[in-house]
Design a protein around this motif. Structure first.
Motif, mmCIF file in Angstrom:
data_model
loop_
_atom_site.group_PDB
_atom_site.id
_atom_site.type_symbol
_atom_site.label_atom_id
_atom_site.label_comp_id
_atom_site.label_asym_id
_atom_site.label_seq_id
_atom_site.Cartn_x
_atom_site.Cartn_y
_atom_site.Cartn_z
ATOM 1 N N SER A 121 0.878 -1.475 -0.098
ATOM 2 C CA SER A 121 -0.029 -0.074 -0.025
ATOM 3 C C SER A 121 0.895 1.326 -0.023
ATOM 4 C CB SER A 121 -0.998 0.103 1.056
ATOM 5 O OG SER A 121 -0.123 -0.286 2.271
ATOM 6 N N ALA A 124 0.253 3.513 -2.989
ATOM 7 C CA ALA A 124 -1.312 4.076 -3.161
ATOM 8 C C ALA A 124 -1.186 5.306 -3.880
ATOM 9 C CB ALA A 124 -1.988 3.909 -1.980
ATOM 10 N N PHE A 148 -7.067 1.712 -6.118
ATOM 11 C CA PHE A 148 -5.690 0.942 -5.848
ATOM 12 C C PHE A 148 -5.856 -0.244 -5.196
ATOM 13 C CE2 PHE A 148 -1.973 0.146 -3.244
ATOM 14 C CZ PHE A 148 -0.723 0.188 -4.298
ATOM 15 N N GLN A 149 -5.243 -1.426 -5.507
ATOM 16 C CA GLN A 149 -5.200 -2.610 -5.017
ATOM 17 C C GLN A 149 -3.774 -3.187 -4.643
ATOM 18 O OE1 GLN A 149 -6.421 -6.285 -7.038
ATOM 19 N NE2 GLN A 149 -7.630 -6.931 -5.342
ATOM 20 N N ALA A 150 -3.498 -3.429 -3.343
ATOM 21 C CA ALA A 150 -2.158 -3.894 -2.821
ATOM 22 C C ALA A 150 -2.528 -5.320 -2.357
ATOM 23 C CB ALA A 150 -1.850 -2.996 -1.473
ATOM 24 N N ASP A 153 -3.043 -6.003 1.392
ATOM 25 C CA ASP A 153 -4.436 -5.802 1.825
ATOM 26 C C ASP A 153 -5.585 -6.624 1.939
ATOM 27 O OD1 ASP A 153 -3.442 -3.209 2.527
ATOM 28 O OD2 ASP A 153 -4.172 -2.237 0.782
ATOM 29 N N GLU A 158 -8.904 -3.022 5.197
ATOM 30 C CA GLU A 158 -8.717 -2.118 3.989
ATOM 31 C C GLU A 158 -9.078 -2.830 2.681
ATOM 32 O OE1 GLU A 158 -7.922 0.937 1.444
ATOM 33 O OE2 GLU A 158 -7.888 1.023 3.969
#
Length: 219
Positions: A121, A124, A148-150, A153, A158
């Protein structure tokens, strides 16, 4: 029928960028369908254009038929979803190369979702410090909510909020592609034309000079 173009810069197959792109596309199609319209999803995998992109960047006169077809699909799109993996804190080189090869004004007024994937993240801010400036420069109409995709997470609170961002961005893109029926049209007018790529024009017949408007004041 609206044309929704998805551009994915994922390098692996399958890729997290393509999965995110598909989630955004399906969510947007559902929102458009709820407005009584259909949506045709078209996908461009930039990795398939790598050779022709390198050719186009080094020799503008060389034939690049697949790239030319991709550019035409951009020109015909009513909405765009652009997703890139993060490399060295920014969008991938192939992603940037594709948009560097587009004709000037190719994205003018095109309703667009920007999205990115990464392992952490910490990246981001790519949405606001790399992707949004790029698409603003290209004059696309970028929706307020980027996604945004981590990977880290997943399975966390989140990660749960991530789904809500997809829904919100899909609603915002659908609002630009098809006029909402559950609210009053705003000052921007009717976006139900070709992807909202409309220009507000002032009619000379309705134009009132400033001097005329100020008549009677200051006396």
């Amino acid at each position: 029928m609206r044309s929704l173009l998805v551009i994915s810069a994922g390098l692996s197959q399958p890729s997290s960028s393509r999965r995110l792109a598909d989630m955004l596309a399906e969510a947007t199609r559902a929102k458009i369908s709820a407005r009584g319209e259909g949506a045709q999803i078209d996908v461009i995998e930039i990795r398939d254009l790598a050779y022709e992109l390198a050719t186009a960047m080094t020799d503008r006169t060389a034939p690049t038929p697949s790239l030319a077809q991709a550019k035409q699909r951009v020109a015909e799109a009513d909405g765009l979803i652009a997703v890139t993996p993060v490399f060295q804190g920014s969008y991938s080189g192939l992603f940037k190369m594709f948009f560097d090869t587009l004709e000037p004004h190719a994205l003018d007024g095109l309703p667009t979702i920007i999205a990115a994937t990464a392992g952490s993240s910490r990246h981001a801010l790519i949405l606001d410090y790399a992707l949004r400036p790029l698409f603003n420069q290209l004059h696309a109409s970028v929706v307020p909510t980027g996604v945004f995709q981590a990977a880290e997470d997943l399975g966390t609170p989140e990660g749960e909020r991530f789904t809500a961002r997809i829904e919100r961005s899909a609603i915002q893109l659908a609002d630009q592609m098809v006029t909402p029926r559950d609210r009053v049209a705003g000052i921007a007018g009717d976006f139900s034309g070709r992807g909202g790529r409309s220009t507000i024009r002032l009619s000379k017949e309705n134009f009132i000079p400033l001097e005329k408007l100020l008549e009677g004041y200051g006396k």
